[in-house]
Design a protein around this motif. Structure first.
Motif, PDB file in Angstrom:
ATOM      1  N   GLU A 145      20.428 -78.173  45.366  1.00 29.21           N
ATOM      2  CA  GLU A 145      20.505 -77.040  44.444  1.00 29.21           C
ATOM      3  C   GLU A 145      19.512 -75.949  44.821  1.00 29.21           C
ATOM      4  O   GLU A 145      19.838 -74.754  44.796  1.00 29.21           O
ATOM      5  CB  GLU A 145      20.243 -77.504  43.008  1.00 29.21           C
ATOM      6  N   LYS A 199      28.476 -69.631  39.741  1.00 24.10           N
ATOM      7  CA  LYS A 199      27.198 -69.695  39.031  1.00 24.10           C
ATOM      8  C   LYS A 199      26.055 -69.187  39.902  1.00 24.10           C
ATOM      9  O   LYS A 199      25.184 -68.428  39.453  1.00 24.10           O
ATOM     10  CB  LYS A 199      26.933 -71.132  38.586  1.00 24.10           C
ATOM     11  N   PRO A 217      33.394 -75.445  43.367  1.00 27.83           N
ATOM     12  CA  PRO A 217      32.601 -75.838  42.197  1.00 27.83           C
ATOM     13  C   PRO A 217      31.171 -75.306  42.239  1.00 27.83           C
ATOM     14  O   PRO A 217      30.410 -75.631  43.157  1.00 27.83           O
ATOM     15  CB  PRO A 217      32.621 -77.373  42.266  1.00 27.83           C
ATOM     16  N   GLY A 218      30.817 -74.487  41.266  1.00 30.18           N
ATOM     17  CA  GLY A 218      29.446 -74.004  41.125  1.00 30.18           C
ATOM     18  C   GLY A 218      29.116 -72.728  41.871  1.00 30.18           C
ATOM     19  O   GLY A 218      28.077 -72.118  41.610  1.00 30.18           O
ATOM     20  N   CYS A 226      29.073 -75.906  48.503  1.00 30.28           N
ATOM     21  CA  CYS A 226      29.601 -76.146  47.155  1.00 30.28           C
ATOM     22  C   CYS A 226      30.892 -76.955  47.213  1.00 30.28           C
ATOM     23  O   CYS A 226      31.127 -77.814  46.362  1.00 30.28           O
ATOM     24  CB  CYS A 226      29.844 -74.816  46.439  1.00 30.28           C
ATOM     25  N   GLN A 238      30.961 -80.718  45.378  1.00 33.27           N
ATOM     26  CA  GLN A 238      31.841 -80.918  44.227  1.00 33.27           C
ATOM     27  C   GLN A 238      31.060 -81.017  42.913  1.00 33.27           C
ATOM     28  O   GLN A 238      31.347 -81.842  42.045  1.00 33.27           O
ATOM     29  CB  GLN A 238      32.705 -82.164  44.429  1.00 33.27           C
ATOM     30  N   GLY A 239      30.052 -80.156  42.774  1.00 33.42           N
ATOM     31  CA  GLY A 239      29.298 -80.072  41.530  1.00 33.42           C
ATOM     32  C   GLY A 239      28.070 -80.949  41.459  1.00 33.42           C
ATOM     33  O   GLY A 239      27.257 -80.797  40.539  1.00 33.42           O
ATOM     34  N   ASP A 240      27.886 -81.863  42.381  1.00 34.52           N
ATOM     35  CA  ASP A 240      26.692 -82.714  42.403  1.00 34.52           C
ATOM     36  C   ASP A 240      25.664 -82.094  43.344  1.00 34.52           C
ATOM     37  O   ASP A 240      25.760 -82.237  44.560  1.00 34.52           O
ATOM     38  CB  ASP A 240      27.058 -84.119  42.863  1.00 34.52           C
ATOM     39  N   TRP A 241      24.677 -81.425  42.781  1.00 38.55           N
ATOM     40  CA  TRP A 241      23.675 -80.713  43.574  1.00 38.55           C
ATOM     41  C   TRP A 241      22.343 -81.464  43.654  1.00 38.55           C
ATOM     42  O   TRP A 241      21.315 -80.885  43.955  1.00 38.55           O
ATOM     43  CB  TRP A 241      23.440 -79.325  42.979  1.00 38.55           C
TER      44      TRP A 241
END
Length: 434
Positions: free
Chosen positions: A110, A192, A188-189, A70, A74-77
């Motif tokens: 992801e 979640k 990031p993420g 993660c 940096q949020g780009d999965w």
């Protein structure tokens, strides 16, 4: 006389026994070999048992693996990853959890994050290790995990693999595990993925036409289960024959947010019972206490341009800590403020000491300081010393447009001048040869 002495001794013994000791304040009946509770917001330790002893962690290892993935993403999965030979074949005959990845299969980052956290898939962890590693190998991913452990200051942690299968040189302490989770939740993420309770569905790939579903199996997070604990927000479980049952969770009630870790519970039911007892004790005995902001705690030297520019007034931001109910606000005291600040650095810090008095662990909590009077200081400072001048509350590196334009002109002029000199030199050389 003898009766009087005996009576006095009895009174003294009874008085000593009445004084609370840290060991007596812990939840009773815990059978796990180690546990630890931390304030999730500040990182301050609250209480624990054998918290610094290293244990075989099993699948709670995956908190570090997923956390690093993660951090890198940096949020780009959406990154596509190709399953390697080692991702699959290094797990042969290990009887470990997996999602049946195949060599050459193209998967999405992801899917691997959820597979590792929810399905506890060891093959997915191997793919993630290759993703976070410098040279795309599982070994380099494990090296990245150990580098992060060192960066976090972990003294009782070492990784030998990215998934948690029992192996020589693979261990984590209960306290270190809490530190890892607190760091991971900030990536990031990660929160979640860590807190998901719904099933996750992985789309078909180039090698497998069927959809794959991942289900969360922590009965302490499944409503309707006899072990359900509504305060648990997210968790990761682990089990091997050697490690037995391990567990880490983030839990919250009435603003009290803690990280709880349990290592080496002999039975699954032991783990459920111990976690429930530890959380019950925590929420019944700890409260959130506000640390008020202080407008003026002294002067701080401001450094820039290679020297001290002057001084600014320093204050502290408000914060909050967790205190045992038997401790008063007097247990929290400001003990240190940063004496010097360099323009462009992160905000200076103030440190508060929490004295547990044998009831909870002693700790130090840091909070940001605020600076006033910087603009006035900047106004009386030569421009050449303010190359990193910023705002009064958060000084950031900045270069004025004027200086950028001037620098560009100088560079372009130098190139043109150098080109002209080169041409003239060539002409003179030709004349000399002739």
């Amino acid at each position: 006389m003898k009766k009087l002495i005996a009576t006095l001794l009895c009174v003294i013994v009874l008085g000593v026994c009445a004084v609370p000791f840290y060991g007596e304040e812990l939840p009773a009946g815990i059978t796990s070999q180690a546990y630890f509770v931390m304030d999730a917001k500040t990182g301050a330790p609250l209480f624990g048992y054998n918290e610094d002893q290293p244990f075989d962690p099993a699948s709670v290892t995956k908190v570090m693996t997923v956390g690093l993935a993660c951090e890198k993403a940096q949020g780009d999965w959406s990154t596509a990853l190709t399953v390697s030979h080692d991702d699959v074949h290094t797990l042969w005959r290990t009887d470990s959890s997996h999602i049946a990845l195949q060599e050459g299969e193209v998967v999405v980052l992801e899917d691997m994050l959820y597979a590792a956290m929810i399905a506890s898939a060891n093959d997915a962890c191997n793919v993630l290790a290759e993703y976070i590693g410098e040279d795309g190998t599982i070994a380099s991913g494990v090296a990245a995990m150990n580098a992060k452990a060192q960066e976090l200051g972990l003294k009782n942690t070492h990784f030998a693999n990215p998934h948690g299968i029992s192996e020589e040189g693979h261990y984590i302490s209960a306290e270190d595990l809490a530190i890892i989770l607190r760091w991971a939740v900030q990536q990031p993420g990660f929160y979640k993925v860590f807190t998901r309770t719904d099933a996750y569905y992985m789309d078909p790939t180039n090698q497998q036409e069927q959809e794959r579903a991942f289900w969360m199996h922590d009965y302490m997070r499944l409503a309707g289960s006899q072990y359900y604990i509504p305060q648990i927000v997210g968790s990761k479980m682990g089990y091997t024959d050697k490690a037995r049952y391990t567990y880490v969770c983030l839990a919250e009630k009435d603003g009290v947010q803690v990280i709880c870790t349990v290592m080496k519970s002999e039975l699954k039911t032991d783990k459920y019972r111990d976690v429930a007892a530890i959380l019950d004790y925590t929420f019944a005995n700890y409260r959130q206490v506000e640390i008020p902001a202080q407008a003026d705690v002294g002067q701080i030297d401001i450094r820039g341009g290679g020297g001290i520019l002057g001084q600014a007034s320093a204050g502290t931001l408000g914060s909050s800590v967790l205190l045992h109910n038997r401790l008063t606000e007097q247990a929290v005291k400001l003990v240190q403020t940063q004496a010097e600040y360099t323009i462009g650095d992160a905000l200076p810090q103030a440190s508060y000491q929490i004295t547990g008095d044998g009831i909870q662990m002693d700790s130090v909590v840091n909070t940001d300081m605020v600076l006033s009077g910087l603009e006035e200081l900047f106004a009386h400072t030569p421009e050449k010393k303010l190359e990193n001048k910023g705002t009064a509350n958060q000084v950031k590196p900045a270069i004025t447009a004027f200086w950028l334009i001037l620098a560009a002109v100088v560079v372009i002029g130098s190139v043109l001048w150098g080109t002209g000199r080169l041409r003239n030199g060539r002409k003179q050389l030709r004349r000399f040869i002739k």
